[in-house]
Scaffold this active site. Structure first.
Site, short mmCIF file in Angstrom:
data_model
loop_
_atom_site.label_atom_id
_atom_site.label_comp_id
_atom_site.label_asym_id
_atom_site.label_seq_id
_atom_site.Cartn_x
_atom_site.Cartn_y
_atom_site.Cartn_z
N ASP A 263 0.87 -1.18 0.00
CA ASP A 263 0.00 0.00 0.00
C ASP A 263 0.91 1.24 0.00
OD1 ASP A 263 -2.14 1.70 -0.01
OD2 ASP A 263 -3.20 0.72 1.61
C1 BGC Z 1 -5.09 3.20 0.27
C2 BGC Z 1 -5.30 2.18 -0.83
C3 BGC Z 1 -5.19 2.84 -2.17
C4 BGC Z 1 -3.83 3.49 -2.27
C5 BGC Z 1 -3.56 4.12 -3.60
C6 BGC Z 1 -3.84 4.04 0.06
O1 BGC Z 1 -3.79 5.10 0.93
O2 BGC Z 1 -5.02 2.54 1.51
O3 BGC Z 1 -6.55 1.57 -0.66
O4 BGC Z 1 -5.39 1.90 -3.18
O5 BGC Z 1 -3.74 4.49 -1.26
O6 BGC Z 1 -4.30 5.25 -3.80
#
Ligand code: BGC
Length: 733
Positions: A263
């Site tokens: 993530d």
């Molecule tokens: C979130 C994810 C997301 C990623 C990319 C993160 O902060 O937890 O769910 O896909 O950002 O935007």
């Protein structure tokens, strides 16, 4: 490209090329003349690494994507194309209801269609990968991200995970109109302690495997090309550096062989977690766990050269990760056509096309859940209606993760209602929030002046006095749910509750619509209203979908995908809790020493699976084809239902089973099946479910999934609070 050619390509790549295939950077680096300042360079974003990075996050304009791809590939030593990834969560330009609402439709096929439409719009924009579906099991509505999940039930989540992955990906990733899915957030993110985002997760292995893993497994079995790690720890070790979780559980046991992406900056966060002392160690841990792509922390780019040169990370480890990324590019057909479906004209034509709008309208209607109706709904067109509340005119009905939808394209409640009820009055009455204090980091929520509030309230009350019925459109702000949007108070904003109290005091029939991304405390709202409907954040065609229900063109068919608590103190709350040694009121006359609260019942205000339609159904007792079942056999559970109301209507008939005694304690009941049945007034139908031994398996004391002989209880009915049941025994032979 054939596998042999891919291996050949890998063997020709320099170490820097390989390392940077694992780097994901923001599209901004390619769009503007980004000046790489000291801090950015420290993070590993040098000009060299950007010119070799394997993937990009967050660009969605097809012309820009093509331009970036062209310029990048020309310079790249082996002309390897970039992967473009984005969060296309509940639609792209056409925004569908938020995932939690989609869970309420109890209709994975509807979500498959929404995923297909999203993939059509996104792939025409040049996007190759979406960070969806989010399949985290959720039990605590303080957590803002419950809106991204399909709810508290593992069986339902699994069906949705499969339908969404298949909807995005189709048969072949390289096919037109398809993009790769990414199951997230692995694992257990939904169990963040006290519903606070990014917080610790502590789960027993049994609960983890029995309740939390099945959703991810279903997405993986459906062929999800990617999995994303979660921010949280899993029993003391952050998921992103958790070798046991990623190597043993995800890869070996669950059989995932696709790309594992961290993530956003999660590798770097291994340091803040207190798990790794520095960037080098964080890179090592993430590589050992088998994380292939480093989203935005730049740690692989700066640390892998050193780790490779002293042998801490092996070249085989690096090659494996790079090969997985190249394989994904190959499956998408990018070596043959690096632009895939990117097409400016097609993107324009697909965005918000009529077919997608029609689907969005159907989805908006089918995801609403009617929680109470004392004879007010559907609304009669001959009655005068006052439409009051901040969501009457609101054009942004899309939820926190809809960054591509434009609120100008959204049909508001007022716009839709005016098509059917042109002569009615439409008044805001109050703002969504009193002020911006309830939203951290979201500028622009302005408090109304006292004078404006007073004038609007008066106008609202005046409209209510003049009307036969009042529709109150209330709810949370769209940014009160989503990432980093957790709350310890889960009521309607006070300014709205006050308005509702005043309107209700006039004694007119009140229909309250609740917008928002989480189960709220609705006790008072329900007392003050004659009808209550949960409408979530319904997306582009939200206004139409809701009005279709209110005026009876369609019947509400949604059922709750999460338990709605009476108050926040009950959380976490889920219908499939374990029994205790002291179940509430288990002995007549004794009321104190049981597992209960002094000030609130244990049960949800509105239980999982609950929802009303515009007609009524009665159920005959549950019948079983046999009261014993040998392993390897199946039995049939059936029930006769009858539409006893005055309208044609649809019932979601739900099957729950409880394993009464197990080698570890078992949930009070678990959803095992459901069917939608539509009947005319007076019509009857027998609804049957096959019960198979595989449905009775769980993670036992022997540390495997198996069923255990013994007694089971079977309920068939209209929600998780159903009482209609029968029992059978499972025997070895
Ligand atoms: C979130 C994810 C997301 C990623 C990319 C993160 O902060 O937890 O769910 O896909 O950002 O935007």
């Amino acid at each position: 490209m054939r596998q042999k050619e891919l291996m050949n390509l890998l063997s020709q790549m320099s170490e820097a090329e390989k390392i940077n295939q694992l780097l994901q950077v923001s599209g901004n680096f390619y769009l503007e003349d980004t000046i790489l300042t000291g801090p950015l360079q420290e993070k590993g974003f040098t000009e060299e690494s950007i010119s070799l990075a394997g993937s990009v996050i967050g660009v969605s304009d097809p012309a820009k994507i093509m331009e970036i791809q062209k310029a990048y590939m020309e310079k790249h030593p082996h002309h390897i194309p970039l992967l473009f990834m984005c969060d296309v969560i509940n639609g792209m330009h056409t925004v569908f209801p938020i995932p939690l609402a989609q869970g309420a439709a109890f209709d994975p096929e509807l979500s498959r269609a929404c995923a297909e439409a999203s993939a059509r719009e996104a792939s025409a924009s040049g996007i190759h990968v979406t960070f969806s579906p989010m399949v985290d099991l959720v039990r605590d509505s303080r957590w803002g991200r419950v809106m991204e999940s399909t709810g508290e039930d593992k069986y339902l989540n699994g069906l949705y995970a499969k339908a969404m992955v298949e909807g995005y990906q189709g048969e072949n990733l390289s096919d037109e109109n398809r993009m790769a899915a990414c199951v997230k957030h692995f694992a257990g993110y939904g169990a963040a302690e006290a519903g606070r985002d990014y917080n610790t997760v502590e789960l027993t292995e049994q609960t983890f495997r029995d309740s939390y893993l099945p959703g991810y497994q279903a997405g993986i079995d459906a062929g999800s090309a990617l999995v994303m790690t979660s921010f949280n720890t899993v029993n003391g070790v952050p998921a992103t550096g958790n070798r046991w979780l990623m190597q043993q559980v995800l890869r070996e046991e669950m059989g995932f062989d696709g790309v594992l992406i961290s993530d956003w900056t999660a590798i770097e966060e291994l340091i803040a977690h207190g798990y790794c002392e520095n960037r080098r160690e964080a890179a090592r841990r993430a590589m050992e766990a088998g994380v292939d792509i480093d989203m935005m922390s730049g740690i692989y780019a700066t640390e892998l050269p050193g780790l490779l040169s002293d042998g801490t990370v092996t070249r085989e480890q690096l090659d494996q990760a790079v090969l997985r990324v190249l394989t994904l590019k190959n499956k998408l057909g990018l070596f043959e056509n690096p632009y895939k479906d990117a097409d400016v004209l097609k993107a324009k034509q697909t965005a918000l096309c009529q077919a997608h709008r029609d689907l969005a309208r159907k989805a908006a209607a089918e995801t609403c859940v009617l929680l109470k109706n004392e004879g007010v709904l559907p609304l009669s067109q001959s009655r005068e209606i006052a439409w009051i509340g901040p969501y009457v005119k609101e054009k942004n009905l899309s939820g926190a993760w809809s960054m591509f939808g434009n609120s100008q394209d959204t049909v508001s409640l007022e716009e839709a209602a005016r098509e059917v009820f042109p002569g009615d009055s439409y008044v805001e009455g109050c703002p969504v929030l009193e002020n911006s204090d309830e939203l951290i980091g979201v500028p622009g929520v302005k408090a109304w002046s006292c004078l404006k509030l007073q004038q609007e309230q008066e106008a609202a009350l005046e409209a209510a006095r003049e009307a036969d019925v009042v529709v109150m459109a209330l709810g949370e702000h769209r940014y009160q749910s989503g990432e980093a949007a957790c709350r310890t108070r889960i009521q309607l904003p006070q300014v709205q509750l006050e308005l509702l109290r005043k309107v209700a005091a006039l004694g007119k029939p009140v229909v309250t619509l609740i917008f928002g991304g989480r189960p709220l405390e609705l006790g008072e709202v329900s007392e003050l209203s004659d009808a209550v409907m949960q409408v979530w954040l319904p997306g582009t065609e939200g206004g139409h979908g809701i009005v279709d229900l209110l005026c009876g063109i369609r019947e509400p068919v949604g059922r709750l995908p999460m338990s709605f608590p009476r108050n926040v103190g009950q959380l976490p709350l889920h219908y499939d809790a374990f029994t205790t040694g002291r179940p509430q009121f288990s002995k007549e006359g004794e009321i104190k020493y049981y597992s209960q609260y002094l000030d609130c019942p244990n049960e949800a205000l509105y239980p999982f699976g609950f929802g009303l339609g515009y007609t009524e159904f009665t159920y005959e007792p549950v019948r079983l084809s046999c009261d014993t079942m040998k392993k390897g056999e199946t039995i049939t559970a059936s029930v006769q239902i009858r539409n006893t109301g005055r309208q044609r209507g649809t019932e979601v008939v739900q099957l729950y089973i409880q394993d009464l005694f197990g080698s570890s304690v078992r949930p009070q009941r678990e959803l095992k099946g459901f069917q939608r049945v539509t009947l005319n007034p007076g019509q009857e139908q027998t609804v049957s479910f096959q019960i198979e031994e595989t449905m009775l398996r769980f993670y036992t004391e022997r540390k495997c999934y198996e069923s255990e002989p013994g007694s089971f209880r079977v309920w068939i009915g209209s929600s998780s609070a159903e009482k209609n049941h029968a029992c059978f025994r499972l025997t070895e032979k």
